[in-house]
Design a protein around this motif. Sequence first.
Motif, PDB file in Angstrom:
ATOM      1  N   SER A  67       0.831  -1.207   0.000  1.00 58.76           N
ATOM      2  CA  SER A  67       0.000   0.000   0.000  1.00 58.76           C
ATOM      3  C   SER A  67       0.864   1.256   0.000  1.00 58.76           C
ATOM      4  CB  SER A  67      -0.931  -0.002   1.207  1.00 58.76           C
ATOM      5  OG  SER A  67      -1.695   1.184   1.275  1.00 58.76           O
ATOM      6  N   SER A  68       1.928   1.245   0.802  1.00 58.98           N
ATOM      7  CA  SER A  68       2.830   2.395   0.868  1.00 58.98           C
ATOM      8  C   SER A  68       3.460   2.676  -0.486  1.00 58.98           C
ATOM      9  CB  SER A  68       3.925   2.144   1.911  1.00 58.98           C
ATOM     10  OG  SER A  68       4.931   3.131   1.851  1.00 58.98           O
ATOM     11  N   MET A  69       3.903   1.623  -1.180  1.00 61.35           N
ATOM     12  CA  MET A  69       4.530   1.814  -2.481  1.00 61.35           C
ATOM     13  C   MET A  69       3.518   2.281  -3.529  1.00 61.35           C
ATOM     14  SD  MET A  69       7.415  -1.216  -2.871  1.00 61.35           S
ATOM     15  CE  MET A  69       6.243  -2.568  -2.736  1.00 61.35           C
ATOM     16  N   GLN A  70       2.337   1.710  -3.506  1.00 59.38           N
ATOM     17  CA  GLN A  70       1.333   2.067  -4.503  1.00 59.38           C
ATOM     18  C   GLN A  70       0.808   3.493  -4.321  1.00 59.38           C
ATOM     19  OE1 GLN A  70      -1.610  -1.046  -4.058  1.00 59.38           O
ATOM     20  NE2 GLN A  70      -0.591  -2.401  -5.521  1.00 59.38           N
ATOM     21  N   LYS A  71       0.652   3.899  -3.069  1.00 62.41           N
ATOM     22  CA  LYS A  71       0.073   5.209  -2.782  1.00 62.41           C
ATOM     23  C   LYS A  71       1.133   6.284  -2.557  1.00 62.41           C
ATOM     24  CE  LYS A  71      -4.043   3.164  -0.639  1.00 62.41           C
ATOM     25  NZ  LYS A  71      -4.844   3.036   0.598  1.00 62.41           N
ATOM     26  N   HIS A  72       2.402   5.896  -2.615  1.00 66.72           N
ATOM     27  CA  HIS A  72       3.514   6.822  -2.380  1.00 66.72           C
ATOM     28  C   HIS A  72       3.348   7.529  -1.022  1.00 66.72           C
ATOM     29  CE1 HIS A  72       4.868   6.153  -6.474  1.00 66.72           C
ATOM     30  NE2 HIS A  72       3.629   6.372  -6.883  1.00 66.72           N
ATOM     31  N   THR A 273      10.731  12.087   4.049  1.00 66.84           N
ATOM     32  CA  THR A 273      11.167  13.008   2.997  1.00 66.84           C
ATOM     33  C   THR A 273      10.744  12.547   1.611  1.00 66.84           C
ATOM     34  OG1 THR A 273      13.088  13.629   4.352  1.00 66.84           O
ATOM     35  CG2 THR A 273      13.168  14.183   2.008  1.00 66.84           C
ATOM     36  N   LEU A 274      10.832  11.236   1.364  1.00 65.13           N
ATOM     37  CA  LEU A 274      10.611  10.705   0.020  1.00 65.13           C
ATOM     38  C   LEU A 274       9.256  10.029  -0.162  1.00 65.13           C
ATOM     39  CD1 LEU A 274      14.173   9.187  -0.520  1.00 65.13           C
ATOM     40  CD2 LEU A 274      13.356  11.463  -1.146  1.00 65.13           C
ATOM     41  N   SER A 275       8.491   9.902   0.920  1.00 61.29           N
ATOM     42  CA  SER A 275       7.165   9.259   0.873  1.00 61.29           C
ATOM     43  C   SER A 275       7.244   7.844   0.301  1.00 61.29           C
ATOM     44  CB  SER A 275       6.182  10.111   0.060  1.00 61.29           C
ATOM     45  OG  SER A 275       5.893  11.313   0.741  1.00 61.29           O
ATOM     46  N   ILE A 276       8.122   7.040   0.905  1.00 59.56           N
ATOM     47  CA  ILE A 276       8.298   5.647   0.517  1.00 59.56           C
ATOM     48  C   ILE A 276       8.484   4.812   1.785  1.00 59.56           C
ATOM     49  CG2 ILE A 276       9.343   6.174  -1.725  1.00 59.56           C
ATOM     50  CD1 ILE A 276      12.079   5.625  -0.460  1.00 59.56           C
ATOM     51  N   PRO A 277       8.385   3.491   1.669  1.00 62.40           N
ATOM     52  CA  PRO A 277       8.723   2.653   2.822  1.00 62.40           C
ATOM     53  C   PRO A 277      10.234   2.582   3.012  1.00 62.40           C
ATOM     54  CG  PRO A 277       8.013   1.297   0.980  1.00 62.40           C
ATOM     55  CD  PRO A 277       7.800   2.718   0.562  1.00 62.40           C
ATOM     56  N   ALA A 278      10.661   2.593   4.277  1.00 60.52           N
ATOM     57  CA  ALA A 278      12.078   2.446   4.614  1.00 60.52           C
ATOM     58  C   ALA A 278      12.153   1.500   5.803  1.00 60.52           C
ATOM     59  CB  ALA A 278      12.698   3.793   4.957  1.00 60.52           C
ATOM     60  N   ILE A 279      12.828   0.382   5.610  1.00 61.32           N
ATOM     61  CA  ILE A 279      12.803  -0.697   6.595  1.00 61.32           C
ATOM     62  C   ILE A 279      14.178  -0.929   7.209  1.00 61.32           C
ATOM     63  CG2 ILE A 279      12.158  -3.091   7.016  1.00 61.32           C
ATOM     64  CD1 ILE A 279      10.473  -3.028   4.506  1.00 61.32           C
ATOM     65  N   ASP A 280      14.207  -1.009   8.513  1.00 65.12           N
ATOM     66  CA  ASP A 280      15.395  -1.376   9.270  1.00 65.12           C
ATOM     67  C   ASP A 280      15.605  -2.876   9.085  1.00 65.12           C
ATOM     68  OD1 ASP A 280      17.264  -1.994  11.232  1.00 65.12           O
ATOM     69  OD2 ASP A 280      15.942  -1.506  12.922  1.00 65.12           O
ATOM     70  N   ALA A 281      16.444  -3.239   8.112  1.00 66.52           N
ATOM     71  CA  ALA A 281      16.576  -4.642   7.714  1.00 66.52           C
ATOM     72  C   ALA A 281      17.619  -5.412   8.516  1.00 66.52           C
ATOM     73  CB  ALA A 281      16.915  -4.726   6.225  1.00 66.52           C
TER      74      ALA A 281
END
Length: 307
Positions: A67-72, A273-281
């Motif tokens: 959802s995060s990627m699709q909806k930015h 800042t970029l309106s994307i998912p960012a994951i602590d991998a």
Amino acid sequence: MVKKRYLDDLIRGGLFRFDHLSIADIDNDPIVKLFSTAVLEQEICLFSNTMKSGNDYCRFLHQRLVSSMQKHQPLPIARFADGEYAFYSYTLGCNGLYKQAESIAAIKSAMPQHISAMKYLETRGLLAPLVFPSNSHASSENIFSSLQKKQDSSGADFLNFLHAHDIRLSVENYVPFYVIYAYLSSAQFATTMNEKKICILNSGYNKESCRNWFAQFNSRPHLMFVDIPAEYVATRWEESKTQTLNSVPPGTDLCLVGAGVGALLICTAVARTLSIPAIDAGHVLNMMNGRVDKSNGARLYTLRKNR
């Protein structure tokens, strides 16, 4: 006088419970052989009472990510365990596998940034703390209390830390720590990332190894890489923040971050800042890089049966 605990409020209020984190195809037996049966205590973790199993949590995480990627929309996801617990207790015990803080004074100076980032996670992201009976002094009424072997309250103390700063766990903003590992190491994640633009932010990487890791799932994302400092990101993030954010290529769909305690700050800043998912991998990045040794060996919920 017994100190009131946020964990007890969550459980007695019917919002959360301790339960077994069962995820299809996960094989933790090799981890037991590497360490001991004691590691299996961590299979019992904090669950929202709306979730029946670990598979439910993996589906929940997958849906949020897609959802995060699709909806930015921003979706920062950060894990919290022993290193973070030491950091937020203002101790240098956070300096385990990596150098996280130069001094107690540095931790105190950086703390407002971390609290601000956690508040952002509360409303726009996901918190994934490692909370299980043996690190939270589960009450005697809990059916899993017999698993406790040592007096460790770090998990419950971290939840108290959140509550003290008016950060609340909820169905919408919590996933168990190991769900992140299970999902990121899954075929579902890899195939979902096929042809997506992934930016890996880490202090070291092996591009070919990362590409091969996805290729084993017949997935070929467009991988990009950004160098970040190997030390003290948790206390010196402001020094490299602008350069790091400017280095993430335009059109990036997802960022995977490996920065220890500092991953919280990077994931929040990148997502916001970029309106994307960012994951602590974390460890999964070590797997992708072919450097499991940097984690002192394999971790729970990262190995599959018959693979």
